[in-house]
Design a protein around this motif. Structure first.
Motif, PDB file in Angstrom:
ATOM      1  N   MET A   7       0.827  -1.204   0.000  1.00 34.20           N
ATOM      2  CA  MET A   7       0.000   0.000   0.000  1.00 34.20           C
ATOM      3  C   MET A   7       0.866   1.261   0.000  1.00 34.20           C
ATOM      4  O   MET A   7       0.558   2.214  -0.700  1.00 34.20           O
ATOM      5  N   THR A   8       1.948   1.253   0.772  1.00 29.98           N
ATOM      6  CA  THR A   8       2.808   2.429   0.854  1.00 29.98           C
ATOM      7  C   THR A   8       3.382   2.783  -0.510  1.00 29.98           C
ATOM      8  O   THR A   8       3.386   3.944  -0.908  1.00 29.98           O
ATOM      9  N   THR A   9       3.853   1.781  -1.246  1.00 36.01           N
ATOM     10  CA  THR A   9       4.410   2.025  -2.579  1.00 36.01           C
ATOM     11  C   THR A   9       3.338   2.553  -3.525  1.00 36.01           C
ATOM     12  O   THR A   9       3.591   3.484  -4.300  1.00 36.01           O
ATOM     13  N   GLU A  10       2.144   1.994  -3.448  1.00 35.89           N
ATOM     14  CA  GLU A  10       1.046   2.475  -4.292  1.00 35.89           C
ATOM     15  C   GLU A  10       0.713   3.928  -3.982  1.00 35.89           C
ATOM     16  O   GLU A  10       0.475   4.725  -4.893  1.00 35.89           O
ATOM     17  N   ASN A  11       0.707   4.291  -2.703  1.00 34.70           N
ATOM     18  CA  ASN A  11       0.392   5.664  -2.313  1.00 34.70           C
ATOM     19  C   ASN A  11       1.463   6.633  -2.807  1.00 34.70           C
ATOM     20  O   ASN A  11       1.143   7.732  -3.278  1.00 34.70           O
ATOM     21  N   LYS A  12       2.731   6.241  -2.721  1.00 32.46           N
ATOM     22  CA  LYS A  12       3.802   7.087  -3.251  1.00 32.46           C
ATOM     23  C   LYS A  12       3.617   7.289  -4.753  1.00 32.46           C
ATOM     24  O   LYS A  12       3.777   8.401  -5.255  1.00 32.46           O
ATOM     25  N   THR A  13       3.256   6.235  -5.449  1.00 37.44           N
ATOM     26  CA  THR A  13       3.067   6.323  -6.895  1.00 37.44           C
ATOM     27  C   THR A  13       1.932   7.275  -7.250  1.00 37.44           C
ATOM     28  O   THR A  13       2.046   8.066  -8.196  1.00 37.44           O
ATOM     29  N   ILE A  14       0.840   7.238  -6.492  1.00 37.84           N
ATOM     30  CA  ILE A  14      -0.295   8.142  -6.735  1.00 37.84           C
ATOM     31  C   ILE A  14       0.161   9.597  -6.616  1.00 37.84           C
ATOM     32  O   ILE A  14      -0.119  10.429  -7.484  1.00 37.84           O
ATOM     33  N   VAL A  15       0.874   9.918  -5.535  1.00 36.67           N
ATOM     34  CA  VAL A  15       1.334  11.292  -5.306  1.00 36.67           C
ATOM     35  C   VAL A  15       2.354  11.697  -6.360  1.00 36.67           C
ATOM     36  O   VAL A  15       2.266  12.800  -6.927  1.00 36.67           O
ATOM     37  N   GLN A  16       3.296  10.827  -6.648  1.00 35.40           N
ATOM     38  CA  GLN A  16       4.307  11.162  -7.649  1.00 35.40           C
ATOM     39  C   GLN A  16       3.677  11.386  -9.018  1.00 35.40           C
ATOM     40  O   GLN A  16       4.076  12.305  -9.741  1.00 35.40           O
ATOM     41  N   ARG A  17       2.702  10.582  -9.381  1.00 37.61           N
ATOM     42  CA  ARG A  17       2.010  10.747 -10.663  1.00 37.61           C
ATOM     43  C   ARG A  17       1.267  12.086 -10.698  1.00 37.61           C
ATOM     44  O   ARG A  17       1.310  12.818 -11.696  1.00 37.61           O
ATOM     45  N   ALA A  18       0.596  12.428  -9.611  1.00 34.81           N
ATOM     46  CA  ALA A  18      -0.150  13.686  -9.551  1.00 34.81           C
ATOM     47  C   ALA A  18       0.780  14.889  -9.688  1.00 34.81           C
ATOM     48  O   ALA A  18       0.510  15.809 -10.476  1.00 34.81           O
ATOM     49  N   LEU A  19       1.867  14.889  -8.938  1.00 34.20           N
ATOM     50  CA  LEU A  19       2.780  16.035  -8.953  1.00 34.20           C
ATOM     51  C   LEU A  19       3.567  16.117 -10.255  1.00 34.20           C
ATOM     52  O   LEU A  19       3.752  17.195 -10.802  1.00 34.20           O
ATOM     53  N   ALA A  20       4.016  14.973 -10.764  1.00 36.08           N
ATOM     54  CA  ALA A  20       4.774  14.981 -12.019  1.00 36.08           C
ATOM     55  C   ALA A  20       3.917  15.493 -13.164  1.00 36.08           C
ATOM     56  O   ALA A  20       4.378  16.299 -13.976  1.00 36.08           O
ATOM     57  N   GLY A  21       2.673  15.051 -13.218  1.00 37.94           N
ATOM     58  CA  GLY A  21       1.789  15.523 -14.278  1.00 37.94           C
ATOM     59  C   GLY A  21       1.584  17.023 -14.217  1.00 37.94           C
ATOM     60  O   GLY A  21       1.623  17.710 -15.239  1.00 37.94           O
ATOM     61  N   LEU A  22       1.387  17.537 -13.018  1.00 36.82           N
ATOM     62  CA  LEU A  22       1.180  18.980 -12.869  1.00 36.82           C
ATOM     63  C   LEU A  22       2.447  19.753 -13.225  1.00 36.82           C
ATOM     64  O   LEU A  22       2.404  20.725 -13.980  1.00 36.82           O
ATOM     65  N   ILE A  23       3.581  19.327 -12.715  1.00 37.95           N
ATOM     66  CA  ILE A  23       4.840  20.043 -12.934  1.00 37.95           C
ATOM     67  C   ILE A  23       5.263  19.975 -14.392  1.00 37.95           C
ATOM     68  O   ILE A  23       5.689  20.967 -14.980  1.00 37.95           O
ATOM     69  N   GLU A  24       5.139  18.804 -15.000  1.00 33.66           N
ATOM     70  CA  GLU A  24       5.629  18.621 -16.367  1.00 33.66           C
ATOM     71  C   GLU A  24       4.700  19.202 -17.415  1.00 33.66           C
ATOM     72  O   GLU A  24       5.162  19.721 -18.432  1.00 33.66           O
TER      73      GLU A  24
END
Length: 129
Positions: A1-18
């Motif tokens: 679950m922890t890895t999945e949660n990190k992936t959700i946040v990283q995907r959200a922030l990367a999409g916004l930043i990029e």
């Protein structure tokens, strides 16, 4: 679950930043998402996304360097530094995100201007004139 949660946040922030795609970010937020800032300032999903959209133009050249992404259970913590190349303005940011059912349910954000770091090390001392 922890890895999945990190992936959700990283995907959200990367999409916004990029890409600056606020609509893609919105899809990763729960409908009852709440964003918190120091001083008891809270925003609803709609309010926070409007603020993010409004900041896209003035912060279009912002650079973001992510230094840490830590997860524990349903919380993900991101430490980053952000700066505007032409102004020299730089901030250190800690974001804490709470994940619920695969979506970001809550966020906390603390921002410190890097130029003020030394002064903030002794925040309890009276200001010098």
């Amino acid at each position: 679950m922890t890895t999945e949660n990190k992936t959700i946040v990283q995907r959200a922030l990367a999409g916004l930043i990029e890409t600056g795609d606020v609509d893609a970010l919105a899809q990763l937020l729960k409908d009852d998402f709440v964003h918190h800032r120091p001083g008891s300032i809270t925003s609803t999903k709609r309010e926070w996304l409007a603020a993010v959209r409004a900041a896209l133009v003035p912060l279009a050249d912002m650079r973001v360097e992510t230094h840490q992404v830590l997860a524990d259970g349903d919380h993900v913590v991101v430490y980053s530094r952000r700066w505007l190349p032409d102004t020299g303005s730089e901030i250190a940011v800690v974001d804490i995100w709470r994940i619920d059912d695969g979506l970001i349910a809550e966020g906390w954000e603390i921002i410190e201007p890097v130029a003020q770091v030394a002064a903030n090390l002794a925040w309890w001392e009276p200001a010098q004139c």
